[in-house]
Design a protein around this motif. Structure first.
Motif, short mmCIF file in Angstrom:
data_model
loop_
_atom_site.label_atom_id
_atom_site.label_comp_id
_atom_site.label_asym_id
_atom_site.label_seq_id
_atom_site.Cartn_x
_atom_site.Cartn_y
_atom_site.Cartn_z
N SER A 193 -71.15 77.12 -83.71
CA SER A 193 -72.01 78.08 -83.85
C SER A 193 -71.27 78.65 -85.25
CB SER A 193 -72.20 79.03 -82.85
OG SER A 193 -73.16 80.33 -83.35
N TRP A 194 -70.10 79.00 -85.11
CA TRP A 194 -69.41 79.97 -86.30
C TRP A 194 -69.50 78.99 -87.66
CZ3 TRP A 194 -68.82 84.83 -87.03
CH2 TRP A 194 -67.81 85.36 -87.87
N LYS A 195 -68.92 77.96 -87.46
CA LYS A 195 -68.94 77.03 -88.86
C LYS A 195 -69.88 77.04 -89.65
CE LYS A 195 -65.02 74.25 -86.77
NZ LYS A 195 -64.71 73.02 -86.44
N ARG A 196 -71.25 77.25 -88.88
CA ARG A 196 -72.08 76.95 -89.80
C ARG A 196 -72.59 78.01 -90.76
NH1 ARG A 196 -74.95 75.79 -84.79
NH2 ARG A 196 -75.89 77.69 -84.45
N VAL A 197 -71.91 79.30 -90.48
CA VAL A 197 -72.31 80.35 -91.28
C VAL A 197 -70.78 81.17 -92.06
CG1 VAL A 197 -74.31 81.20 -90.28
CG2 VAL A 197 -72.15 82.14 -89.28
N GLN A 198 -69.68 80.43 -91.42
CA GLN A 198 -68.59 81.20 -91.57
C GLN A 198 -68.20 81.41 -93.23
OE1 GLN A 198 -65.03 79.46 -89.73
NE2 GLN A 198 -63.76 80.11 -91.33
N GLN A 199 -68.18 80.48 -94.00
CA GLN A 199 -68.01 80.61 -95.44
C GLN A 199 -68.69 81.75 -96.04
OE1 GLN A 199 -67.32 76.84 -97.42
NE2 GLN A 199 -66.77 77.68 -99.46
N ARG A 200 -69.90 81.43 -95.83
CA ARG A 200 -71.07 82.22 -96.56
C ARG A 200 -70.84 83.76 -96.02
NH1 ARG A 200 -76.86 83.63 -96.30
NH2 ARG A 200 -76.91 82.24 -94.24
N ASP A 229 -80.13 88.67 -94.33
CA ASP A 229 -79.68 87.76 -95.00
C ASP A 229 -79.39 86.49 -93.95
OD1 ASP A 229 -79.72 89.08 -97.28
OD2 ASP A 229 -77.58 89.53 -97.35
N PHE A 230 -78.82 86.72 -92.85
CA PHE A 230 -78.42 85.70 -92.01
C PHE A 230 -79.23 85.37 -90.61
CE2 PHE A 230 -74.70 87.21 -94.19
CZ PHE A 230 -74.08 86.00 -94.77
N GLY A 231 -80.41 86.00 -90.60
CA GLY A 231 -81.31 85.82 -89.62
C GLY A 231 -80.71 85.90 -88.16
N ALA A 232 -80.98 84.69 -87.50
CA ALA A 232 -80.66 84.49 -85.97
C ALA A 232 -79.35 84.14 -85.73
CB ALA A 232 -82.01 83.81 -85.28
N ASP A 233 -78.54 83.65 -86.68
CA ASP A 233 -77.15 82.99 -86.48
C ASP A 233 -76.13 83.93 -86.25
OD1 ASP A 233 -78.28 80.35 -87.35
OD2 ASP A 233 -78.01 80.77 -89.31
N VAL A 234 -76.26 85.09 -86.74
CA VAL A 234 -75.21 86.07 -86.55
C VAL A 234 -75.59 87.39 -85.93
CG1 VAL A 234 -73.25 87.29 -87.51
CG2 VAL A 234 -74.17 85.17 -88.53
#
Length: 312
Positions: A142-149, A199-204
């Motif tokens: 889950s974290w890898k999908r958004v980590q860098q951005r 900015d990140f919606g439901a991911d975080v």
């Protein structure tokens, strides 16, 4: 890793086996290379509970009153809950390093340890805290999908008021999947958190909380949406097979808000934001507002929910 997960799953099944029986039982650790015997003797007809407690400001405090309360809670747990197979789970926002160096020396060893706002779960296996690999893999994906951005975006707003807030040893990719920044002013923190949500919606998931030191800062904290104290608690609950009515939580601060879905003890020293939310959500059958602070308040609430649980 696979063999460790089998061992942890076996240990979880053992804990269910022991805690749902009202007699002395001998068990075998499924999946382990050797046989391990455990004896649990229950007392009377009391039903075991899963107790999910925050640490700082709840069970643990530095004042003499808080330390005395911790001693009272230790005695209560040892005499009342441990003999009937209740499960002790610490559910803290602290990272594992902080827990091991700052808190562990003063606290009984738990059956389960949740750290980093639900980003890491560990089981006590033969006296050793072992990471739950299944949970870790889910969190990392889950974290890898958004980590860098995400980190690039939040670091632009970091004002640097708390040193080592994201220590390398406890931050991605080496440790827990959580990131936090400090800003001055609660309104500023709330605004930043709202921007990130858009900015990140439901991911975080983002939340704010009071910081420490001078100048007094506020934290904006990000965790994968699948984490958080409540989601990790539900994972532990399912793995151990406890009914929802037998799960009791305790807390004092903003990151304990999601735990209001459980039977919940709010200690008297709780922060204003938790007090407000508690008042808005309060149910007499589900929530208990303690008159005492820290661990004294925890004991007060546990006595209340123990009576309630045994009436059902």
């Amino acid at each position: 890793r696979a063999s460790r997960q089998v061992r942890l799953a076996g240990r979880a099944r053992e804990m269910v086996w022991f805690r749902l029986r009202s007699l002395t039982t001998l068990g075998v650790c499924a999946g382990a290379s050797a046989l391990h015997a455990y004896t649990i003797t229950t007392v009377g007809a009391s039903k075991p509970m899963l107790f999910l407690s925050d640490l700082d400001g709840t069970l643990h405090g530095v004042s003499a009153e808080a330390q005395a309360g911790l001693g009272r809670w230790r005695a209560f747990w040892r005499q009342t809950e441990a003999p009937i197979g209740s499960v002790l789970c610490y559910n803290t926002g602290r990272c594992i390093t902080d827990y091991l160096t700052v808190l562990q020396p003063e606290l009984p060893v738990p059956d389960v340890l949740i750290t980093g706002d639900g980003t890491e779960i560990r089981w006590c296996v033969e006296g050793t805290l072992e990471l739950d690999d299944e949970w870790a893999q889910l969190v990392n994906c889950s974290w890898k999908r958004v980590q860098q951005r995400l980190l690039a975006r939040m670091n632009v707003d970091e004002e640097g008021h708390i040193d080592c807030l994201n220590a390398v040893s406890n931050s991605p990719p080496h440790g827990e999947a959580r990131w936090a920044i400090t800003v001055l002013g609660e309104e500023n923190a709330l605004a930043r958190a709202e921007e990130y949500r858009r900015d990140f919606g439901a991911d975080v998931s983002f939340y704010t909380m009071s910081g420490w030191g001078e100048p007094k800062s506020h934290l904006v904290v990000a965790v994968p949406a699948m984490c958080g104290k409540a989601n990790a608690a539900r994972y532990v609950q399912r793995k151990l097979g406890f009914p929802h009515a037998a799960c009791v939580a305790a807390g004092d601060s903003e990151n304990d808000l999601p735990m209001l879905e459980f039977s919940f003890i709010m200690v008297a020293n709780a922060v204003d934001n938790l007090v407000k939310a508690f008042g808005a959500a309060s149910r007499s059958d589900l929530h208990y507002r303690a008159a005492s602070t820290h661990a004294n308040g925890v004991v007060e609430g546990l006595e209340h929910f123990r009576r309630q649980l045994d009436r059902t």
